[in-house]
Design an enzyme around this catalytic site. Structure first.
Site, short mmCIF file in Angstrom:
data_model
loop_
_atom_site.label_atom_id
_atom_site.label_comp_id
_atom_site.label_asym_id
_atom_site.label_seq_id
_atom_site.Cartn_x
_atom_site.Cartn_y
_atom_site.Cartn_z
N LYS A 58 -36.45 -9.67 -39.79
CA LYS A 58 -37.30 -9.38 -40.42
C LYS A 58 -37.68 -7.85 -40.45
CE LYS A 58 -36.45 -12.81 -41.61
NZ LYS A 58 -35.53 -13.92 -41.13
N GLY A 122 -31.40 -23.61 -16.54
CA GLY A 122 -31.75 -24.85 -15.90
C GLY A 122 -30.84 -25.96 -16.43
N GLY A 191 -19.72 -16.81 -45.79
CA GLY A 191 -21.01 -17.63 -45.59
C GLY A 191 -22.15 -17.16 -46.25
N GLY A 193 -24.93 -18.28 -46.61
CA GLY A 193 -26.21 -19.01 -46.30
C GLY A 193 -27.34 -18.13 -46.23
N SER A 280 -21.31 -15.91 -40.71
CA SER A 280 -22.46 -16.64 -40.65
C SER A 280 -22.20 -17.91 -41.61
CB SER A 280 -23.69 -15.97 -41.29
OG SER A 280 -23.18 -15.51 -42.54
N ARG A 283 -24.73 -22.76 -37.57
CA ARG A 283 -25.11 -22.89 -35.93
C ARG A 283 -24.71 -24.18 -35.53
NH1 ARG A 283 -27.30 -18.26 -34.21
NH2 ARG A 283 -28.40 -19.27 -32.33
N ALA A 331 -37.46 -22.30 -37.03
CA ALA A 331 -38.61 -21.93 -36.07
C ALA A 331 -39.83 -22.83 -36.20
CB ALA A 331 -38.80 -20.70 -35.89
N HIS A 455 -58.09 -13.44 -59.12
CA HIS A 455 -57.52 -12.44 -59.85
C HIS A 455 -57.66 -11.05 -59.45
CE1 HIS A 455 -56.00 -10.89 -63.64
NE2 HIS A 455 -56.95 -10.44 -63.64
P1 FAD Z 1 -33.91 -21.27 -29.49
O1 FAD Z 1 -34.84 -20.01 -30.33
O2 FAD Z 1 -32.40 -20.90 -29.86
O3 FAD Z 1 -34.13 -20.87 -28.08
C1 FAD Z 1 -33.41 -21.56 -26.94
C2 FAD Z 1 -33.77 -20.67 -25.70
O4 FAD Z 1 -33.07 -21.61 -24.62
C3 FAD Z 1 -32.98 -19.47 -25.52
O5 FAD Z 1 -33.77 -18.62 -24.88
C4 FAD Z 1 -31.87 -19.86 -24.41
O6 FAD Z 1 -31.21 -18.73 -24.03
C5 FAD Z 1 -32.48 -20.92 -23.65
N1 FAD Z 1 -31.64 -21.89 -23.22
C6 FAD Z 1 -30.52 -22.55 -23.51
N2 FAD Z 1 -29.88 -23.21 -22.56
C7 FAD Z 1 -30.72 -22.96 -21.24
C8 FAD Z 1 -30.64 -23.42 -20.07
N3 FAD Z 1 -29.56 -24.43 -19.64
N4 FAD Z 1 -31.38 -23.04 -19.26
C9 FAD Z 1 -32.35 -22.19 -19.58
N5 FAD Z 1 -32.75 -21.41 -20.93
C10 FAD Z 1 -31.66 -22.10 -21.66
N6 FAD Z 1 -36.03 -19.58 -38.42
C11 FAD Z 1 -37.19 -19.58 -39.25
O7 FAD Z 1 -37.76 -20.59 -39.16
N7 FAD Z 1 -37.48 -18.44 -40.04
C12 FAD Z 1 -36.35 -17.47 -39.92
O8 FAD Z 1 -36.72 -16.14 -40.33
C13 FAD Z 1 -35.28 -17.43 -39.30
N8 FAD Z 1 -34.63 -16.51 -39.28
C14 FAD Z 1 -33.46 -16.40 -38.45
C15 FAD Z 1 -32.65 -15.33 -38.53
C16 FAD Z 1 -31.13 -15.44 -37.66
C17 FAD Z 1 -30.25 -14.25 -37.74
C18 FAD Z 1 -31.01 -16.50 -37.05
C19 FAD Z 1 -29.78 -16.63 -36.09
C20 FAD Z 1 -32.08 -17.53 -36.94
C21 FAD Z 1 -33.07 -17.53 -37.56
N9 FAD Z 1 -33.87 -18.66 -37.76
C22 FAD Z 1 -35.08 -18.61 -38.55
C23 FAD Z 1 -33.54 -19.79 -37.08
C24 FAD Z 1 -34.52 -19.83 -35.71
O9 FAD Z 1 -34.35 -18.91 -34.98
C25 FAD Z 1 -34.29 -21.09 -34.92
O10 FAD Z 1 -34.54 -22.33 -35.75
C26 FAD Z 1 -35.18 -21.36 -33.63
O11 FAD Z 1 -34.98 -20.01 -32.96
C27 FAD Z 1 -34.92 -22.54 -32.93
O12 FAD Z 1 -35.86 -22.63 -31.83
P2 FAD Z 1 -35.48 -23.38 -30.46
O13 FAD Z 1 -36.54 -23.25 -29.60
O14 FAD Z 1 -35.18 -24.85 -30.49
O15 FAD Z 1 -34.04 -22.68 -30.04
P1 NAI Z 2 -26.29 -21.75 -43.19
O1 NAI Z 2 -26.07 -23.15 -43.09
O2 NAI Z 2 -27.66 -21.17 -43.83
O3 NAI Z 2 -25.20 -21.12 -44.28
C1 NAI Z 2 -23.61 -21.24 -43.72
C2 NAI Z 2 -23.08 -21.18 -45.30
O4 NAI Z 2 -21.53 -20.86 -45.04
C3 NAI Z 2 -23.09 -22.18 -46.17
O5 NAI Z 2 -23.20 -21.69 -47.42
C4 NAI Z 2 -21.34 -22.87 -45.93
O6 NAI Z 2 -21.21 -23.39 -47.12
C5 NAI Z 2 -20.93 -21.62 -45.83
N1 NAI Z 2 -19.73 -21.83 -44.94
C6 NAI Z 2 -19.17 -22.85 -44.03
N2 NAI Z 2 -17.95 -22.72 -43.65
C7 NAI Z 2 -17.37 -21.81 -44.26
C8 NAI Z 2 -16.28 -21.04 -44.17
N3 NAI Z 2 -15.15 -21.34 -43.49
N4 NAI Z 2 -15.92 -20.06 -45.24
C9 NAI Z 2 -17.10 -19.48 -46.07
N5 NAI Z 2 -18.23 -19.96 -46.06
C10 NAI Z 2 -18.47 -21.15 -44.99
O7 NAI Z 2 -25.99 -21.03 -41.89
P2 NAI Z 2 -26.20 -19.56 -41.45
O8 NAI Z 2 -26.51 -18.56 -42.57
O9 NAI Z 2 -25.07 -19.23 -40.45
O10 NAI Z 2 -27.70 -19.75 -40.51
C11 NAI Z 2 -27.73 -20.61 -39.67
C12 NAI Z 2 -29.18 -21.33 -39.62
O11 NAI Z 2 -30.04 -20.35 -39.15
C13 NAI Z 2 -29.67 -21.57 -41.10
O12 NAI Z 2 -29.43 -22.82 -41.74
C14 NAI Z 2 -31.06 -21.73 -40.82
O13 NAI Z 2 -31.32 -23.03 -40.45
C15 NAI Z 2 -31.32 -20.57 -39.68
N6 NAI Z 2 -31.98 -19.37 -40.72
C16 NAI Z 2 -32.99 -19.39 -40.99
C17 NAI Z 2 -33.63 -18.14 -41.67
C18 NAI Z 2 -34.82 -18.42 -42.37
O14 NAI Z 2 -35.54 -19.37 -42.22
N7 NAI Z 2 -34.94 -17.40 -43.34
C19 NAI Z 2 -32.49 -16.93 -41.69
C20 NAI Z 2 -31.37 -17.07 -41.00
C21 NAI Z 2 -31.07 -18.15 -40.32
#
Ligand code: FAD
Ligand code: NAI
Length: 476
Positions: A58, A122, A191, A193, A280, A283, A331, A455
């Site tokens: 962001k 852990g 991807g 997504g 992308s 995950r 998140a 408004h």
């Molecule tokens: P995580 O945030 O992955 O945290 C897990 C933590 O556990 C990490 O710090 C990791 O290092 C630690 N860990 C793992 N194993 C161990 C271990 N054995 N011992 C100690 N520590 C450990 N979601 C949204 O809602 N809005 C968004 O705008 C958004 N944008 C995103 C953008 C990107 C580029 C990505 C990749 C994801 C985005 N997400 C977004 C998804 C969001 O980041 C995840 O859904 C969220 O972080 C999940 O939270 P979590 O606590 O389950 O895991």
């Molecule tokens: P995603 O699931 O959003 O999108 C992955 C895309 O890749 C899909 O459209 C899928 O059809 C495509 N795909 C899969 N295999 C492929 C292949 N072999 N070739 C071409 N396309 C392929 O996953 P993304 O973007 O990696 O994000 C992971 C997750 O992180 C999201 O699902 C979301 O939960 C979280 N996230 C949330 C955000 C938010 O809330 N604003 C921002 C970024 C991530």
């Protein structure tokens, strides 16, 4: 002797750190273990979200939007900008500062709530529900922890494309996509997504020629079809080249670029060379190094920690939340599960309503929704009424100079209860909160239509969409 706690949380992402704070608020002694480490060796709690996800993406979306506005939108306001340039290094440094502020904020919250933060990795090392589970910690604060309850919140990690491992230089995961040191001339994204669209938007706004390769034949299949259609049209107009129905056949990373071959939707072979490639494609849950087998913690066939609807694993007093369990990888979903689990441990009735978890895609225009899409209602045979209102007819949107998109509301045909709210347009991420509240309170579209909205505000488009369900818009 291991340190003993009521609750030990593994992972300090949004699921883990929020669970730890809520458990401490409820009077438990709590330890939260996390291994994320800053370049300077300091702990970086906050997980994927804070370090390489929600927050840094962001920050870059904001920087790149300012740049685009300065280049394209300011002139209309009578503001001329001369010598516009982007300093990517400074933009990335600002993003890192925002991330560090969030890391430090979580450490402050731990101190405030008397949560013991343990920097390290852990893993289960034995124990039982009766005597307490034993965790071994490796890393800067190595040691042993015994806890009556364990909450696993270890998150997720990026899924690589088969045959194209991430190399952090040419083939990039989300962390790589957030640290590209200069604007690539040609950027490939596999991807279409959430990550692909958000990160593709960042680098396109800064001047990259972006090509998005998506396997599915439909664009944004999870969104309402009308929203997806509008988004595809607007993104194409902005210059994102989106190819649907592709099948990647080869990715070859070299010293100066990446060559990608694919078959297009018609089966014809295509090829392109990119400076960088973001992969992308979703995950996968992160259970690596958790030593789940040591205690018999069940992992499901897709690699997630197996849980019931209330985040209970197969082991008594062992819970799991967030990306490492089923459900959307968001998140706020992780946070809600963390709170609910802490409350269940305290004997309360923690609850997460999965039907009202909002989705937001922070592109421009933003896309947000809650509840069901029109195609889902059709497939389920639910009789519904739909109402839409375009931002082009909203005074505040005109004043902002951002009139793309609309609000769409779906309501039950018989009861008028709101079943879904879909927004594509300015500040959709903020507007969707009204839809979530309305659905959570079981509101009807008439309820929304009868509420006084300020408004001029974008939220008037939501009120008008509610009026449109009954075919009585006032401003259209
Ligand atoms: P995580 O945030 O992955 O945290 C897990 C933590 O556990 C990490 O710090 C990791 O290092 C630690 N860990 C793992 N194993 C161990 C271990 N054995 N011992 C100690 N520590 C450990 N979601 C949204 O809602 N809005 C968004 O705008 C958004 N944008 C995103 C953008 C990107 C580029 C990505 C990749 C994801 C985005 N997400 C977004 C998804 C969001 O980041 C995840 O859904 C969220 O972080 C999940 O939270 P979590 O606590 O389950 O895991
Ligand atoms: P995603 O699931 O959003 O999108 C992955 C895309 O890749 C899909 O459209 C899928 O059809 C495509 N795909 C899969 N295999 C492929 C292949 N072999 N070739 C071409 N396309 C392929 O996953 P993304 O973007 O990696 O994000 C992971 C997750 O992180 C999201 O699902 C979301 O939960 C979280 N996230 C949330 C955000 C938010 O809330 N604003 C921002 C970024 C991530």
């Amino acid at each position: 002797m291991p340190d003993t706690y009521d609750v030990a949380v593994i992972g300090a992402g949004p699921g883990g750190y929020i669970a730890a704070i809520r458990a401490a608020q409820l009077g438990f002694s709590v330890a939260c273990i996390d291994d994320w480490t800053r370049a300077d060796g300091k702990p970086a709690p906050g997980g994927t979200c804070t370090n390489v996800g929600c927050i840094p993406s962001k920050a870059l979306l904001q920087s790149s939007e300012h740049y685009e506005h300065a280049g394209h939108a300011f002139a209309e306001h009578g503001i001329d900008v001369k010598g516009l340039a982007i300093d990517v290094g400074r933009m990335l440094a600002r993003k890192e500062k925002v991330v560090a502020q969030n890391n430090d904020g979580i450490l402050y919250l731990f101190r405030k709530n008397k949560v013991k933060f343990v920097h390290g990795r852990g893993a289960f090392a034995g124990g039982s529900a009766k005597d307490g589970w034993l965790l071994a910690v490796e890393g800067p604060q190595a040691g042993e922890i015994r806890a009556k309850h364990v909450i696993v919140a270890t998150g997720s990690k990026p899924r690589p494309l088969p045959g194209a491992p991430f190399d952090s230089v040419r083939v990039l995961d989300n962390a790589g996509a957030l640290t590209i040191p200069e604007v690539p001339r040609r950027l490939g994204v596999v991807g279409a997504g959430v990550i692909g669209l958000e990160m593709g938007s960042v680098w396109r706004r800064l001047g990259a020629e972006v090509t998005v390769l998506e396997a599915l034949p439909a664009f944004l299949g999870a969104a309402d079809e009308a929203v997806a259609k509008e988004a595809q049209k607007l993104f194409a107009r902005q210059g994102l080249a989106i190819h649907l129905g592709v099948s990647i056949t080869s990715v070859k990373a070299g010293r100066s670029g990446v060559k990608v071959d694919w078959n297009d939707a018609g089966g014809a072979a295509q090829s392109a060379a990119f400076d960088r490639l973001i992969v992308s494609i979703g995950r996968v849950p992160n259970t690596e190094g958790l030593n789940a087998a040591a205690v018999g913690l069940a992992i499901d066939e897709r690699g997630f920690v197996a849980v019931d609807g209330e985040c209970r694993t197969n082991l008594p007093q062992v819970w799991a939340v967030g990306d490492v369990v089923r459900g959307p990888m968001l998140a706020h979903k992780a946070e809600e599960e963390g709170v609910a689990v802490a409350e269940r441990i305290a004997g309360q009735h923690g609850h997460v309503d999965f039907d009202t978890v909002p989705w937001v895609i922070y592109t421009s225009p933003e896309i947000a929704w809650v509840g069901r899409t029109e195609q889902q209602l059709k497939a389920a045979g639910v009789a519904y009424r739909a109402g839409s209102f375009p931002f082009a007819a909203n005074g505040r949107a005109r004043a902002l100079g951002d009139t793309s998109g609309f609000v769409k509301i779906l309501a039950d045909a018989a009861t008028d209860r709101i079943l879904g709210v879909h927004v594509i347009g300015p500040f959709a991420s903020e507007l969707i909160a009204e839809g979530v509240v309305a659905m959570e309170f079981g509101a009807s579209s008439e309820d929304l239509a009868r509420i006084c909205h300020a408004h001029p505000s974008l939220s008037e488009a939501t009120k008008e969409a509610a009026l449109a369900v009954d075919k009585r818009t006032l401003n259209l």
